[in-house]
Design an enzyme around this catalytic site. Structure first.
Site, PDB file in Angstrom:
ATOM      1  N   GLY A 207       0.805  -1.228   0.000  1.00  9.50           N
ATOM      2  CA  GLY A 207       0.000   0.000   0.000  1.00  9.50           C
ATOM      3  C   GLY A 207       0.835   1.273   0.000  1.00  9.50           C
TER       4      GLY A 207
ATOM      5  N   LYS B 143      11.193   7.432   5.020  1.00 10.30           N
ATOM      6  CA  LYS B 143      12.183   7.216   6.085  1.00 10.30           C
ATOM      7  C   LYS B 143      13.550   6.869   5.503  1.00 10.30           C
ATOM      8  CE  LYS B 143       9.233   8.478   7.879  1.00 10.30           C
ATOM      9  NZ  LYS B 143       7.800   8.736   7.667  1.00 10.30           N
TER      10      LYS B 143
ATOM     11  N   GLY C  96      -3.270  17.275   3.270  1.00  9.64           N
ATOM     12  CA  GLY C  96      -4.080  16.252   3.929  1.00  9.64           C
ATOM     13  C   GLY C  96      -4.424  15.121   2.982  1.00  9.64           C
TER      14      GLY C  96
ATOM     15  N   ALA D  35       0.012   4.106   9.736  1.00 12.89           N
ATOM     16  CA  ALA D  35       0.155   2.700   9.381  1.00 12.89           C
ATOM     17  C   ALA D  35      -0.060   1.782  10.578  1.00 12.89           C
ATOM     18  CB  ALA D  35       1.541   2.466   8.785  1.00 12.89           C
ATOM     19  N   HIS D  36       0.483   2.162  11.748  1.00 10.22           N
ATOM     20  CA  HIS D  36       0.344   1.264  12.906  1.00 10.22           C
ATOM     21  C   HIS D  36      -1.093   1.223  13.408  1.00 10.22           C
ATOM     22  CE1 HIS D  36       2.081   5.170  14.116  1.00 10.22           C
ATOM     23  NE2 HIS D  36       1.186   5.131  15.080  1.00 10.22           N
TER      24      HIS D  36
ATOM     25  N   HIS E 250      21.344   3.421  32.472  1.00  9.45           N
ATOM     26  CA  HIS E 250      22.145   4.646  32.386  1.00  9.45           C
ATOM     27  C   HIS E 250      23.414   4.369  31.595  1.00  9.45           C
ATOM     28  CE1 HIS E 250      23.933   8.448  33.509  1.00  9.45           C
ATOM     29  NE2 HIS E 250      25.060   7.790  33.761  1.00  9.45           N
TER      30      HIS E 250
END
Ligand SMILES: Cc1cc2nc3c(=O)[nH]c(=O)nc-3n(C[C@H](O)[C@H](O)[C@H](O)COP(=O)(O)OP(=O)(O)OC[C@H]3O[C@@H](n4cnc5c(N)ncnc54)[C@H](O)[C@@H]3O)c2cc1C
Length: 468
Positions: free
Chosen positions: A43, A54, A274, A323-324, A447
């Site tokens: 998609g 990305k 949009g 997407a998620h 840490h």
């Protein structure tokens, strides 16, 4: 009509919603067919959205880091230059790895990919028209609609993907523009604007609203605006685009700003104002499928539409176009079909902006909580006080919690800073369990890690900050 081949679950659309729904349904023991018209699965997200953007964001981040920050680490990186053809080829390869990955998962889970354009007919029958014109019919006991969304066009500036681009063209430019105008200061505009700015373009972001990133927490928006301007984005707020002249060699965009007409000349324009749900192959009126005001398919929190045994997921249902979200709704739909008592929690769907620094947000903004009248507290901690961030030289931004004044329940969390897209996962988990700021504050965080900023912000929300 050809005799329909029957399946337990028939999915229309092979994006993140549809392909994940198909996999989960197959895992649950159903026979599954997924109808996808594109030449590849995945998609918008995999082909022309999340993944290619990305890839270019990562490549351009490396370039900018080498140019601006390598020297302070004692690394001489003189004469760093961009080979755009190689960068684009790498992006294409990354996309291919992902589309092939989805195809592999279909084979592994014995999902039938019905290649072609699907049209939903009454009684859960789907007509599938292949590219060679062949028509077949499939029938599903259950149907899941996952047809996604398409970019909104401005009537006077239609996409030609030559000078006037949607996300599709803006991801494929063969040359770095001299001047790119980005219409719309939302997530896609800022991400793709950042890519081309880092690679050398002058980028002007034209936004109608008084701020970029409308709907985000005010503190985040202020910080992001400051950082992006410092990086070199020319941000024009309160600016309404009213017309444009498209020429062979560029575009002039006409706007109204402070009641004056202003024009911007550029060689390329990205229109990112949009996206809207796409109902290709779904004649809602004839089928009696209920739609909302924005043309989205109306669903309940189990992804059911008003039609029996017909579910809808992902961008076509509106809300957060992510997407998620589409993936999780796909899982919910498949599990509801299997009789599981699951529900979609929209409130805990995080949103990430993959600029640098990144922006991550989940739950309510401070303004929303204030407007609701609920008593609340906030806790904030800056990356400039985090040891790991200092070692990385990435000290801009902060983590902010909005919590209930009495119970400390986390109502929202908003971050801007290095890798906050990943840092957000623990907050989402906490919110899924209706966790409190104290739950995060008393959890040991390694840490030195960036995640200590989240812990300190949670400590700040309960009045116990340690490192400030
Ligand atoms: C530039 C850009 C960057 C993005 N980045 C991110 C990001 O970083 N993170 C994130 O979470 N989201 C991101 N998104 C949003 C994300 O891509 C969408 O939310 C997601 O793809 C929605 O998934 P979907 O399955 O609902 O629809 P889609 O991915 O749009 O898939 C729908 C599929 O259905 C097919 N289809 C439609 N109608 C028919 C028909 N009648 N017959 C056959 N096939 C049909 C289409 O061909 C398409 O493949 C980005 C979007 C863009 C444009």
């Amino acid at each position: 009509m050809t005799t329909p081949q029957t399946f337990d679950v028939l999915v229309l659309g092979g994006g993140p919603g549809g392909y994940v729904a198909s996999i989960r349904a197959a895992q649950l023991g159903f026979s599954v067919a997924c109808v996808e018209a594109d030449a590849t699965l995945g998609g918008t997200c995999v082909n022309v959205g999340c993944i290619p953007s990305k890839a270019l964001l990562s490549s351009s981040e490396h370039f900018e880091w080498l140019r601006l920050h390598a020297a302070e680490h004692g690394i001489a990186a003189d004469n760093v230059r961009v080979d755009l053809a190689t960068m684009q080829a790498r992006k294409t390869d990354v996309v291919l790895q992902n589309t092939k990955g989805v195809e592999f998962l279909f084979k592994k889970n014995k999902i039938t990919w019905a290649k072609g354009f699907g049209t939903l007919l009454p009684n859960n029958v789907m007509e599938v028209r292949a590219h060679d014109g062949t028509v077949t019919h499939l029938q599903g006991t259950h149907v899941i609609l996952a047809t996604g969304s398409v970019p909104i066009q401005l009537p006077f500036l239609p996409f030609d993907e030559r000078r006037v681009h949607s996300n599709v063209g803006a991801l494929q430019l063969a040359e770095v523009p001299e001047h790119l105008i980005v219409i719309g200061g939302g997530v896609i505009g800022l991400e793709l604007g950042s890519v081309w700015r880092r690679l050398g373009a002058k980028v002007t972001v034209v936004e109608f609203a008084p701020t970029i990133l409308v709907g985000n927490d005010d503190d985040i928006v202020r910080e992001a605006d400051k950082i992006f301007r410092k990086q070199g984005l020319d941000i024009q707020l309160g600016t309404r685009v009213i017309g444009a002249d498209v020429r062979e060699d560029g575009v002039t965009v006409h706007c109204v700003q402070n009641e004056q007409t202003v024009s911007f000349d550029a060689d390329h324009v990205l229109v990112s104002v949009g996206r809207k749900p796409t109902l290709h192959g779904i004649d809602a009126a004839t089928l009696g499928l209920a739609l909302g005001a924005r043309g989205e398919i109306l669903v309940d929190d189990q992804q059911r539409t008003n039609l029996p045994n017909v579910y809808a997921i992902g961008d076509v249902t509106g809300g957060k176009l992510l997407a998620h979200k589409a993936e999780e709704e796909g899982v919910i739909a498949a599990e509801v079909i299997a009789g599981k008592p699951v529900h979609m929690h929209q409130h805990t769907v995080p949103g990430i902006v993959y600029t640098w620094p990144e922006i991550a947000t989940v739950g309510s903004t401070e303004a929303e909580v204030k407007a609701s009248g609920r008593a609340y507290r906030t806790g904030k901690f800056p990356f400039s006080a985090n040891g790991r961030a200092r070692t990385m030289g990435e000290t801009s931004g902060f983590v902010k919690f909005v919590v209930d004044a009495e119970s400390d329940e986390i109502l929202g969390c908003h971050m801007i800073g290095p890798n906050v897209g990943d840092l957000m996962a623990e907050v989402v988990l906490a919110m899924e369990y209706r966790g409190s700021a104290e739950d995060i504050a008393i959890t040991v965080h390694s840490h030195p890690t960036l995640s200590e900023t989240t812990k300190e912000a949670a400590l700040a929300a309960i009045g116990r900050v340690l490192h400030m």
